[in-house]
Design a protein around this motif. Structure first.
Motif, mmCIF file in Angstrom:
data_model
loop_
_atom_site.group_PDB
_atom_site.id
_atom_site.type_symbol
_atom_site.label_atom_id
_atom_site.label_comp_id
_atom_site.label_asym_id
_atom_site.label_seq_id
_atom_site.Cartn_x
_atom_site.Cartn_y
_atom_site.Cartn_z
ATOM 1 N N SER A 14 0.822 -1.215 0.000
ATOM 2 C CA SER A 14 0.000 0.000 0.000
ATOM 3 C C SER A 14 0.853 1.262 0.000
ATOM 4 O O SER A 14 0.523 2.250 -0.664
ATOM 5 N N TYR A 48 -7.982 3.006 -0.017
ATOM 6 C CA TYR A 48 -9.071 2.031 0.002
ATOM 7 C C TYR A 48 -10.375 2.752 0.315
ATOM 8 O O TYR A 48 -10.534 3.314 1.400
ATOM 9 N N VAL A 54 -5.223 -5.688 -5.922
ATOM 10 C CA VAL A 54 -5.204 -4.367 -5.284
ATOM 11 C C VAL A 54 -4.842 -3.291 -6.300
ATOM 12 O O VAL A 54 -5.472 -2.228 -6.360
ATOM 13 N N ILE A 68 -12.280 -5.242 -3.958
ATOM 14 C CA ILE A 68 -11.128 -4.650 -3.282
ATOM 15 C C ILE A 68 -11.354 -3.165 -3.021
ATOM 16 O O ILE A 68 -11.016 -2.643 -1.970
#
Length: 475
Positions: free
Chosen positions: A324, A331, A379, A414
């Motif tokens: 990330s 997100y 992702v 996701i």
């Protein structure tokens, strides 16, 4: 040390001491001595570091209501609903706390502080169904993560979360409970073989009266404390809990035990006992100064040796945070991070037992490896993930019901967005595919990896391909 070695070593340092490093920062730091980079990691801004998902006022209000309800023999339907609402609210706050910490790790400018907090979170493993207590303990671990081990140990030992988890709230004169004193020595300080069963019994008597009040503050209950003489490590006196901790810390074995665990976490799953002994000597002499210890560890030549690079499996949290941070992922539904933690086997604030997560090769099995290899592309492309396991401990029953009704996996979007413009802007336009792979991976780029990425024209495709490789699971 030449520029290339410094580049490689600083990348290794930030992978282990933090959660990776941005390419421009790596280029800049590689121009300096590595001691400067270490000093930068150890220099922590303490402003606003505590998590505050649940406030003391919220907690006290809940406690006040529960105290009134618990004092009644029978509850009305409305009162039962009130208690159920508090339980649901606490479950939700527990999830918020988890996500708040994950987000902190993803965005922090103090990566070593959070990495050390993660280490202490596993070392002082604890579960609490009260999110305020869990938050308290997490903040204790963060506030003392690079401070003095005695202070950290004392504050952890006095925290409501730990006192409750290890039953010291029930440890009273005449009826000692040995659970806390046993784990204190076996898992938190000395390790097996460095104390006797009698030491456990006498220490338990010394910790009688250590408790907490309704406000969530440590409270010494004098009436519950055993004031009689105890014999601990061959010494006799009217010891209390802090006196026991002092005597534990006076033993060099404690420094060795802590340094071995830190070595396994930061250096190698198979500790070199000579290196551990070297670190423990410094740690003991410097009166358990954690920051000084970490400076010694990161400054050691052996930390950067080939034996100790690219050989550790990232924990699930390290893997998710690293990915990330690397790609500036946001997100829109961060709950997916809870599902991923649970499926990968490291659900923050919910260790499997008081020994914490075993780590090392236990992070990987055939099922979790396949999931790990899928996650980067999903992702980075905002895909859909099928979950065969539970998404969240609180939702286990719901998912089990779904499985009975519908013989298909749980599916989750996701809902992630990687900032590709920001990521790609970090690199020179003429950067080669193998150079990007060398930056993203800790193990060296061999012919097999080169062949896999050879057909990629765009760096974006290379990045997705590289992060989906087994080698990306190593640091």
């Amino acid at each position: 040390m030449d520029r290339k070695d410094n580049f490689t070593n600083i990348k290794h340092l930030y992978n282990r001491a933090g959660f990776g490093i941005a390419y421009p920062d790596l280029l800049q730091l590689s121009k300096r001595k590595i001691s400067k980079a270490i000093k930068g990691l150890l220099t922590v801004s303490n402003q606003g570091t505590e998590l505050t998902v649940i406030t003391p006022d919220e907690f006290k209000q809940q406690q006040l209501i529960l105290s009134g309800l618990n004092g009644k023999k029978e509850l009305s339907p409305d009162e039962k609903q009130q208690r159920e609402d508090i339980t649901k609210a606490r479950n939700e706050k527990s999830r918020e706390l988890n996500l708040s910490w994950i987000q902190r790790m993803i965005t922090t400018e103090n990566p070593l502080l959070e990495k050390m907090t993660l280490f202490w979170h596993g070392h002082f493993a604890c579960r609490s169904n009260n999110p305020f207590y869990a938050q308290q303990l997490n903040n204790i671990q963060r506030n003392n993560a690079l401070g003095n081990f005695k202070t950290l140990l004392l504050e952890v030992s006095r925290s409501p979360a730990m006192l409750d988890y290890l039953n010291n709230q029930q440890n009273r004169k005449g009826h000692p409970n040995e659970n806390f004193s046993r784990e204190l020595m076996e898992l938190f300080t000395l390790g097996r073989g460095n104390y006797t069963e009698n030491d456990i019994k006498e220490a338990a008597r010394s910790f009688t009266g250590w408790a907490y009040n309704k406000s969530g503050d440590f409270e010494f209950n004098q009436r519950a404390h055993d004031e009689k003489e105890k014999t601990f490590f061959g010494q006799t006196g009217t010891f209390d809990g802090e006196a026991i901790i002092d005597r534990i810390l006076a033993r060099p074995e404690t420094a060795t035990f802590i340094c071995r665990k830190l070595y396994i976490f930061f250096v190698n799953d198979t500790p070199d006992e000579n290196h551990v002994k070297e670190l423990a000597g410094h740690f003991y002499e410097q009166k358990y100064d954690i920051s000084a210890l970490m400076n010694s560890l990161f400054s050691a030549e052996w930390f950067y040796s080939k034996t100790n690079t690219g050989n550790k499996i990232k924990s699930p949290v390290e893997f998710l945070v690293n990915l990330s941070r690397e790609f500036y992922v946001t997100y829109s539904k961060p709950q997916i991070l809870i599902q991923l933690q649970s499926s990968l086997g490291q659900y923050l604030f919910n260790p499997p037992n008081v020994a914490g997560w075993p780590g090392g090769k236990t992070w990987i099995d055939s099922s979790s490896l396949m999931l790990r290899l899928k996650i980067p592309s999903l992702v980075l492309n905002d895909g859909i993930l099928d979950f065969d396991g539970k998404a969240d401990p609180e939702d286990e029953a719901v998912i089990a019901l779904n499985k009975k009704q519908k013989p298909r996996p749980v599916r989750s979007y996701i809902n992630a967005k990687a900032d590709w413009s920001k990521f790609l802007a970090c690199f020179p336009k003429d950067m080669k595919q193998t150079e990007l792979a060398a930056f993203l991976l800790e193990p060296p780029v061999d012919k097999k990896i080169s062949d896999v990425i050879a057909s990629n024209i765009k760096l974006k495709n290379t990045a997705i391909a590289v992060t989906s490789m087994p080698e990306y699971q190593l640091c």
